[in-house]
Design an enzyme around this catalytic site. Structure first.
Site, PDB file in Angstrom:
ATOM      1  N   GLU A   2     -39.531  -9.407 -16.764  1.00  0.00           N
ATOM      2  CA  GLU A   2     -38.571  -9.461 -15.469  1.00  0.00           C
ATOM      3  C   GLU A   2     -39.023 -10.743 -14.888  1.00  0.00           C
ATOM      4  O   GLU A   2     -37.602 -11.201 -14.587  1.00  0.00           O
ATOM      5  CB  GLU A   2     -38.526  -8.006 -15.003  1.00  0.00           C
ATOM      6  CG  GLU A   2     -37.824  -6.926 -15.887  1.00  0.00           C
ATOM      7  CD  GLU A   2     -38.578  -5.703 -16.130  1.00  0.00           C
ATOM      8  OE1 GLU A   2     -39.992  -6.518 -15.902  1.00  0.00           O
ATOM      9  OE2 GLU A   2     -38.876  -4.956 -16.847  1.00  0.00           O
ATOM     10  N   PHE A  10     -35.482   9.425 -11.725  1.00  0.00           N
ATOM     11  CA  PHE A  10     -36.484   8.642 -12.467  1.00  0.00           C
ATOM     12  C   PHE A  10     -36.066   7.270 -12.747  1.00  0.00           C
ATOM     13  O   PHE A  10     -35.001   6.810 -12.336  1.00  0.00           O
ATOM     14  CB  PHE A  10     -36.178   9.123 -13.865  1.00  0.00           C
ATOM     15  CG  PHE A  10     -37.211   8.681 -14.457  1.00  0.00           C
ATOM     16  CD1 PHE A  10     -38.595   8.497 -14.388  1.00  0.00           C
ATOM     17  CD2 PHE A  10     -36.892   7.437 -15.866  1.00  0.00           C
ATOM     18  CE1 PHE A  10     -39.635   7.109 -15.133  1.00  0.00           C
ATOM     19  CE2 PHE A  10     -37.661   7.111 -16.157  1.00  0.00           C
ATOM     20  CZ  PHE A  10     -39.050   6.243 -16.222  1.00  0.00           C
ATOM     21  N   GLN A  11     -36.643   6.253 -12.298  1.00  0.00           N
ATOM     22  CA  GLN A  11     -36.651   5.414 -12.105  1.00  0.00           C
ATOM     23  C   GLN A  11     -35.611   4.190 -11.355  1.00  0.00           C
ATOM     24  O   GLN A  11     -34.589   3.371 -11.172  1.00  0.00           O
ATOM     25  CB  GLN A  11     -36.666   4.136 -13.461  1.00  0.00           C
ATOM     26  CG  GLN A  11     -37.521   4.023 -13.755  1.00  0.00           C
ATOM     27  CD  GLN A  11     -37.665   3.335 -16.000  1.00  0.00           C
ATOM     28  OE1 GLN A  11     -36.499   3.511 -16.134  1.00  0.00           O
ATOM     29  NE2 GLN A  11     -38.797   3.345 -16.460  1.00  0.00           N
ATOM     30  N   LYS A  38     -25.686   4.002 -14.179  1.00  0.00           N
ATOM     31  CA  LYS A  38     -25.457   3.401 -15.996  1.00  0.00           C
ATOM     32  C   LYS A  38     -23.743   4.397 -16.103  1.00  0.00           C
ATOM     33  O   LYS A  38     -24.053   4.055 -17.126  1.00  0.00           O
ATOM     34  CB  LYS A  38     -26.952   4.466 -16.098  1.00  0.00           C
ATOM     35  CG  LYS A  38     -26.914   4.693 -17.887  1.00  0.00           C
ATOM     36  CD  LYS A  38     -27.828   5.629 -17.812  1.00  0.00           C
ATOM     37  CE  LYS A  38     -28.183   5.551 -19.061  1.00  0.00           C
ATOM     38  NZ  LYS A  38     -29.072   5.961 -20.496  1.00  0.00           N
ATOM     39  N   MET A  93     -56.457 -24.987  -5.268  1.00  0.00           N
ATOM     40  CA  MET A  93     -55.381 -25.149  -3.927  1.00  0.00           C
ATOM     41  C   MET A  93     -55.901 -24.030  -2.526  1.00  0.00           C
ATOM     42  O   MET A  93     -56.816 -25.375  -1.079  1.00  0.00           O
ATOM     43  CB  MET A  93     -53.380 -25.157  -3.882  1.00  0.00           C
ATOM     44  CG  MET A  93     -53.362 -25.045  -2.617  1.00  0.00           C
ATOM     45  SD  MET A  93     -54.027 -27.504  -2.118  1.00  0.00           S
ATOM     46  CE  MET A  93     -52.323 -27.689  -2.972  1.00  0.00           C
TER      47      MET A  93
HETATM   48  C1  LIG Z   1     -48.138 -15.433  -6.442  1.00  0.00           C
HETATM   49  C2  LIG Z   1     -48.840 -16.519  -5.557  1.00  0.00           C
HETATM   50  N1  LIG Z   1     -50.092 -15.706  -5.036  1.00  0.00           N
HETATM   51  C3  LIG Z   1     -50.632 -16.661  -4.109  1.00  0.00           C
HETATM   52  C4  LIG Z   1     -50.969 -17.569  -3.458  1.00  0.00           C
HETATM   53  C5  LIG Z   1     -51.404 -18.519  -2.820  1.00  0.00           C
HETATM   54  N2  LIG Z   1     -52.081 -19.491  -3.608  1.00  0.00           N
HETATM   55  C6  LIG Z   1     -50.795 -21.020  -3.627  1.00  0.00           C
HETATM   56  S1  LIG Z   1     -52.448 -21.734  -4.435  1.00  0.00           S
HETATM   57  C7  LIG Z   1     -53.091 -21.593  -5.515  1.00  0.00           C
HETATM   58  C8  LIG Z   1     -53.525 -21.624  -6.370  1.00  0.00           C
HETATM   59  C9  LIG Z   1     -53.220 -21.954  -7.637  1.00  0.00           C
HETATM   60  O1  LIG Z   1     -54.544 -21.505  -9.031  1.00  0.00           O
HETATM   61  P1  LIG Z   1     -53.954 -22.837  -9.608  1.00  0.00           P
HETATM   62  O2  LIG Z   1     -52.534 -21.709 -10.847  1.00  0.00           O
HETATM   63  O3  LIG Z   1     -55.610 -22.122 -10.892  1.00  0.00           O
HETATM   64  O4  LIG Z   1     -53.991 -23.914  -9.024  1.00  0.00           O
HETATM   65  P2  LIG Z   1     -54.796 -25.348  -8.846  1.00  0.00           P
HETATM   66  O5  LIG Z   1     -54.710 -25.333  -7.727  1.00  0.00           O
HETATM   67  O6  LIG Z   1     -56.304 -24.676  -9.492  1.00  0.00           O
HETATM   68  O7  LIG Z   1     -53.891 -26.639  -9.480  1.00  0.00           O
HETATM   69  C10 LIG Z   1     -52.835 -19.643  -5.194  1.00  0.00           C
HETATM   70  C11 LIG Z   1     -53.235 -18.574  -5.107  1.00  0.00           C
HETATM   71  C12 LIG Z   1     -49.208 -18.292  -4.300  1.00  0.00           C
HETATM   72  N3  LIG Z   1     -49.042 -19.186  -3.916  1.00  0.00           N
HETATM   73  N4  LIG Z   1     -48.485 -17.469  -5.078  1.00  0.00           N
END
Ligand SMILES: Cc1ncc(C[n+]2csc(CCOP(=O)(O)OP(=O)(O)O)c2C)c(N)n1
Ligand SMILES: [Mg+2]
Lengths: 588, 173
Positions: free
Chosen positions: A58, A120-121, A170, A492
């Site tokens: 979803e 449920f749900q 529903k 990052m």
């Molecule tokens: C749903 C979610 N969980 C955690 C984060 C924190 N976060 C920001 S950037 C990142 C790393 C992303 O890794 P990747 O997709 O490999 O991208 P890269 O930075 O390596 O280019 C994380 C964990 C987020 N922004 N969104």
């Protein structure tokens, strides 16, 4: 809506009425996933001309609806069942709320008599989503469905756009419930006594803004997503050119002003380029146009643009003064406001009405020359530099290519190194920063524009969150392309740990071996390539661009320790911007 | 009790629909605004309810609170009621420990404040009092000396003085 439908009622059940109402709103495509509570609404879909795209999670439905909305300006529509499906779509709702994306989300709910019994749900969907939707409603009578749909679309698309959720029990859509039948009429009007989005800005506020603009010596147009939402790119260009005013485009506004225009300074903010960031810091007038002084743009608020007067143009009154008190507040639609400004300025002599900005422009060019975006290209046998991959991709794609991205380093590199010359070509999760956004969003964009090239630039972490939507893309014949910048890390987060946690890398390593992205992509019906050598980048991109009958995934194996620069450390002042190490030592 | 923090009184007219109170309460909670008191009831027109909210304006300006409230689709109108332009009332009920020795003193205080005695037991009195919130504050501090068992205030409600124009607050600045 039309004469005919309001005057000739037909007897329908709630489910049929819901689908017909969507048709009345001009909906072409619904991204969704069925289940118990929403089942009765899925039955009439078979007979509808609306296309339904069956996602694999979803969350994918929500982001696809957002992608569709980003590129078309029309509301994206998604539909899911109750309980776990509703909670799965919470993330896209929050995402759409923070990025002001028009979206209508329909959720199934347990039958009215079961509400409140922990059936449920069952979950309190309207309660859970109250603070992440522009509005939401629980419909309790079949005959209220057309009005609910009509109002939802009105609210989602007017004023500051946003997501609206309709929760549908529903029993009121059930074809077997005699009470779910009524004479369908579509409401011609809207009855929302408390909803009056700002109309045209007041002429006095426009006059005051124009006065300031004429006086300013170091003005900057600080352009945000509101310019795109108001479809104001064209008049923005007229305003900027007339006044010889430099423009920065925030992460949400990339493409609202052409990157290749001589007045364009590019992206400001935490990973903005030196000139865009510093121009704002030294400016004497910021014209905030549909932007909201987000903390990722301002850095430390107290140290942000200390000498600048502020003109704030925004349709949402609550944005005015929320972060920074404006000197001139222009409440209204950005496009309408800019049209009024341009008319006013033309009457005052057009370009001649402004102060001379040549010294300012010269100063900016100096910075641009001294501190361009830069990186060290990889040596022949080295792994790839992600920036280089983005540049190669940019140069190999048509100008109207739509690019989406996930969240992380790859997102910043895409925003920095792509050349956005057209509005609505950049699809991105700015406010919420939702990993996994790119692939489903690209699917939504490609559904809207099947003839245009759509690339999702993704990270390996992100890919593992929503990659399964490539099955949707294959099965539904939505041939998007994915450039996977695989650095084997949550890059990052790794960058922050390197710079601010003494290189203590805690839980950021994914894997160099797993998964095998090529096999995974192929198993999902995609054509897949792996690129490890810089010399293979261009040829592989060319091959990928040839394919248009299936999704394509290109895995680019990238350096793990590449960092995004410039960077303003979180909470720091924009004056403390860190440029690329090769440019340090002689910063002003 | 309300006098220490900077506060303002607003009257919010909302559509009388399910969940509206929750929306308002959520907004205050989510944005970190403080409600000092809140009274809600339908108006003479049952399509609408009126909330009288005393808000803490110490950490956030009233202007931001009003603008955020206006973003709720069901909020129809907001007006500020300044004390000089409005009549304010509040109701208080209290059960007080009232043994033989102090009972007379308590009754005397209730009389002075024109309160009512609602219930009596050998050791306790339940009293009610209405009036301007500051009057209730005074009463409360006086009877505090006599061990309050339970006390409930209604939160203030207010209407503009007859013939006064109340500034209808607008979200448009
Ligand atoms: C749903 C979610 N969980 C955690 C984060 C924190 N976060 C920001 S950037 C990142 C790393 C992303 O890794 P990747 O997709 O490999 O991208 P890269 O930075 O390596 O280019 C994380 C964990 C987020 N922004 N969104
Ligand atoms: Mg990564």
């Amino acid at each position: 809506m039309s004469e005919q439908s309001t005057s000739q009622p037909t007897r329908l059940n709630g489910g049929q009425a819901l689908i017909l109402s969507l048709e009345m709103e001009g909906v072409e495509v619904v991204f969704g996933y069925p289940g118990g509570a929403i089942l009765p609404v899925y039955d009439p879909i078979i007979d509808s001309k609306i296309r339904h795209v069956l996602v694999r999670h979803e969350q994918g439905a929500g982001h696809a609806a957002e992608g569709y909305a980003h590129v078309t300006g029309k509301p994206g529509v998604c539909m899911v069942t109750s309980g776990p499906a509703a909670t799965n779509i919470v993330t896209p709702l929050a995402d759409a709320y923070l990025d002001s994306v028009p979206m209508v989300c329909i959720t199934g709910q347990v039958a009215l008599p079961a509400i409140g019994t922990d059936a449920f749900q069952e979950c309190d969907t309207t309660g859970i989503t109250r603070s992440i939707t522009k509005h939401n409603m629980l419909v309790t009578r079949a005959e209220d469905i057309p009005r609910a749909v009509h109002e939802a679309f009105h609210i989602a698309t007017t004023g500051r756009p946003g997501p609206v959720l309709i929760d549908v029990p529903k029993d009121i859509v059930d074809a077997n419930n005699p009470n779910a039948y009524f004479d369908f009429t579509y409401p011609p009007d809207i009855d929302l006594p408390g909803y009056a989005p700002a109309a045209a800005p007041s002429p006095t506020s426009v006059d005051a803004a124009v006065e300031e603009m004429m006086k300013a010596e170091r003005p900057v147009l600080y352009v945000g997503g509101g310019v795109l939402k108001s479809r104001g790119a064209e008049v923005l260009r007229r305003l900027a050119e007339m006044g010889n005013i430099p423009v920065v485009t925030t992460l949400m506004a990339r493409g609202a002003f052409p990157d290749s225009h001589e007045l364009c300074l590019g992206m400001p903010g935490m990973h903005g380029n030196y000139t865009a960031v510093t121009a704002m810091q030294r400016s004497d007038l910021l014209v905030a146009m549909g932007s909201r002084f987000d903390d990722r743009v301002t850095g430390k608020v107290g140290a942000f643009a200390p000498e600048a007067k502020i003109i704030h143009v925004d349709i949402d009154p609550a944005e005015h003064g929320k972060v920074r008190r404006p000197d001139v507040s222009v409440v209204g639609d950005c496009r309408v406001a800019m049209e009024a400004m341009v008319a006013k300025l033309e009457a005052k002599g057009g370009s001649k009405a402004f102060a001379d900005h040549t010294p300012w422009r010269r100063q900016l060019s100096g910075w641009q020359e001294k501190y361009p975006l830069t990186y060290q290209p990889s040596a022949p046998d080295e792994l790839l530099k992600p920036q280089q991959v983005v540049e190669s991709l940019r140069d190999a794609c048509p100008a109207d290519t739509i690019v989406s991205s996930g969240v992380g380093q790859h997102q910043m590199w895409t925003s920095q190194y792509w050349r956005f010359d057209h509005p609505y070509t950049w699809v991105n999760s700015g406010g919420l920063g939702t990993m996994g956004f790119s692939i489903p969003a690209a699917i939504g964009a490609k559904t809207a524009f099947p003839d245009r090239m759509v690339w999702a630039v993704d990270g390996d972490g992100c890919f593992q969150m929503t990659g399964q939507e490539l099955i949707t893309a294959s099965v539904e014949r939505i041939p998007i392309k994915v450039a996977l910048l695989n650095n084997a890390y949550l890059g990052m987060v790794r960058q922050w740990q390197e710079l601010f946690y003494e290189e203590r890398y805690s839980e950021v390593y994914l894997s160099h071996e797993m998964p095998d992205y090529v096999k995974w992509a192929e198993s999902m019906g995609c054509v897949a390539f792996r690129v490890e050598d810089p010399s293979e980048v261009d040829v592989t991109i060319a091959k990928a661009n040839e394919i248009d009958d299936r999704p394509v995934v290109v895995e680019f194996r990238c350096h793990s320790d590449e960092k995004v620069y410039p960077m303003v450390p979180a909470g720091g002042s924009n004056d403390d911007i860190l440029v690329d190490p090769s440019q340090r030592g002689d910063a002003e | 009790m309300t006098d220490n923090t900077p506060h303002r009184t607003i009257v919010v007219l909302v559509e009388n629909k399910a969940g509206v109170l929750a929306r308002v309460a959520d907004l205050f909670a989510r944005r970190g605004y403080n409600i000092i008191s809140l009274a809600v009831a339908p108006t003479h027109d049952d399509r609408f309810s009126r909330l009288t909210i005393v808000v803490d304006v110490e950490s956030v300006p009233l202007d931001q609170i009003v603008k955020q409230l206006f973003k709720l689709v069901n909020v129809v109108e907001i007006a500020e009621l300044s004390p000089s332009e409005s009549v304010e009332r509040e109701l208080m009920m209290a059960t007080i420990k009232a043994p033989q020795e102090t009972r007379g003193q308590i009754i005397e205080i209730v009389d002075i404040f024109e309160g009512k005695i609602l219930a009596v037991s050998p050791d306790h009195l339940t009293v009610s009092l209405d009036g301007r919130p500051s009057k209730l504050d005074d009463f409360e501090s006086l009877i505090d000396a006599y061990s309050i068992v339970e006390l409930q205030r209604s939160g203030r409600i207010a209407l503009p003085k007859i013939g006064r124009d109340v500034p209808r607050l607008r979200a448009i600045v």
